[in-house]
Enzyme design. Structure first.
Site, short mmCIF file in Angstrom:
data_model
loop_
_atom_site.label_atom_id
_atom_site.label_comp_id
_atom_site.label_asym_id
_atom_site.label_seq_id
_atom_site.Cartn_x
_atom_site.Cartn_y
_atom_site.Cartn_z
N THR A 1 -5.73 -21.43 16.85
CA THR A 1 -6.12 -21.44 18.27
C THR A 1 -4.93 -21.21 19.21
OG1 THR A 1 -5.76 -23.82 18.34
CG2 THR A 1 -8.01 -23.07 17.86
N LYS A 2 -3.77 -20.97 18.67
CA LYS A 2 -2.58 -20.92 19.53
C LYS A 2 -2.41 -19.55 20.20
CE LYS A 2 -1.23 -25.18 19.03
NZ LYS A 2 -2.45 -25.80 18.50
N ASN A 3 -1.43 -19.49 21.11
CA ASN A 3 -1.28 -18.29 21.95
C ASN A 3 -0.98 -17.04 21.13
OD1 ASN A 3 -1.70 -20.10 23.93
ND2 ASN A 3 0.33 -19.97 24.85
#
Ligand SMILES: Cc1ncc(COP(=O)(O)O)c(C=O)c1O
Length: 398
Positions: free
Chosen positions: A195-197
């Site tokens: 879910t990270k950038n």
């Protein structure tokens, strides 16, 4: 005035699900993965090493070790400082468990310090109050991508010879006073979780600015084997290694690097899209008194990792969890970042933390709602989220 017999119009749920997050991969990542599979070298190798170089340069750090998670990066940072039994590590209760768990694994005690209500970042004055002669490290967490008050924190910790580590899981793009945060502290731990950038499913990195720690960190990251042991099966011949520490198995491998190396090239494009959506959300909620949006401080670059609002439940006839369930029914993916860590059973029961210890963190913890934010969404998705939240506020306001 509206007559009580007139009902609010029903809100129609959109037919398709708007997830909280969705990763964005393109042909670049797909082709690179195929190239790696066909190359015959799938574990840590040239692509991981290339990514380390690229990420180090992006972060403005002296060194970078690519790893299989941010949790691994935090664990290695603590291990490099010899954090252990009898030591204390100060951090924010408004974080994911990994920030503190990694210190617990080494036998150290996590000591929490309350947060600032405007940003939900750790309060420098609260850190100062929690320092004891056992404090060895302070781990700051840049909540949802907004940097903490680093000058104040570094000054407080530095004056007592306490290391400052950054949990930069949310903060890959963040800058403090014009500098990438990876350049301002000895060690910074990044996440490339799904879910990270930027992501490779699972992955992380530790950037390091201390020449005296980097060899130890690299060695610890791969079983404690002597330097460059990742090359031991390369074509220039088998290389013997020695075990220098009882290390960990934390190395990133080339399949992960194949994804994240291309994600890094797209990082500014992704960031600009998320920024635009955050501004749209903030604008949509600005006149709703039952919602508190988080303040963005001057002199920083926000990474806009997540979009979190605080529901003032004291002004509503529903609980936060009922609100979350209603949003899910309207086909909106939601989450809570975070339930304050000191309220979780392990931390409560092991260290005696209880409700009332950190009032600012608890106020937020009971009221936070994270709404969808990812570069692949569009303006209509944000408008839908805003109107669903607005509808529920009208439905439940006191
Ligand atoms: C603040 C924070 N720290 C650490 C982590 C752990 O990251 P990883 O899953 O890469 O180990 C997370 C993950 O969500 C996080 O939000």
């Amino acid at each position: 005035m509206q007559s009580s017999s007139i009902k609010e119009p029903e809100f129609t749920a959109r037919p398709d699900y708007l997830p909280l997050h969705r990763a964005w991969f393109g042909p670049e990542e797909e082709n690179e993965i195929i190239d790696t599979l066909r190359s015959g070298w799938i574990t840590t190798g040239p692509k991981t090493k290339k990514f380390e170089e690229d990420f180090k340069n992006f972060c403005g750090a002296k060194h970078c070790v690519a790893l299989n998670s941010c949790t691994a990066a935090l664990h290695l940072a603590y291990a490099a400082l010899d954090l252990g039994p009898g030591d204390e590590m100060i951090t924010s209760p408004m974080t994911f468990a990994a920030t503190a768990n990694a210190a617990v694994h080494l036998g150290a005690k996590p000591v929490f310090a309350d947060i600032m209500p405007e940003t939900l970042n750790i309060h420098p004055d609260e850190i100062e109050k929690k320092i004891s002669n056992k404090t060895k490290a302070v781990t700051v967490v840049h909540y949802i991508g907004q940097p903490c008050k680093m000058d104040e924190i570094k000054q407080i910790a530095g004056s007592k010879n306490i290391a400052v580590i950054q949990d930069a899981a949310h903060a890959t793009e963040s800058e403090y006073k014009g500098r990438k945060i990876g350049s301002i502290c000895d060690m910074s731990a990044y996440s490339f979780y799904a879910t990270k950038n930027i992501t490779c499913g699972e992955g992380g990195a530790l950037t390091v600015n201390r020449d005296d720690l980097i060899d130890k960190i690299r060695i610890l990251s791969l079983h404690g084997m002597s330097k460059d042991a990742w090359k031991r099966y390369a074509k220039d011949g088998y290389a013997h290694y020695e075990i220098l520490y009882p290390g960990y198995k934390y190395n990133m491998f080339d399949i992960q690097a194949s994804l994240v190396m291309h994600q890094l090239k797209k990082i500014e494009k992704f960031w600009a899209l998320r920024k635009q959506f955050v501004e749209k959300y903030n604008d949509g909620f600005k006149d709703i008194e039952q919602i508190k949006t988080l303040k963005i401080m001057p002199d920083i670059k926000h990474a806009y990792h997540l979009y979190s609002i605080i529901l003032k439940t004291e002004m509503l006839k529903c609980t936060r969890d009922e609100f979350l369930a209603e949003l899910q029914k309207l086909n909106i993916g939601v989450s809570v970042h975070f339930t304050a860590l000191h309220l979780h059973p392990y931390y409560r029961d092991t260290y005696g933390y209880r409700r009332g210890d950190f009032p600012n963190a608890e106020y937020a913890s009971d009221r936070l709602v994270s709404l969808p934010l990812f570069p692949m969404m569009n303006a209509e998705d944000v408008e839908y989220s805003v109107s669903a939240v607005t509808h529920l506020i009208k439905k439940y306001k006191k």
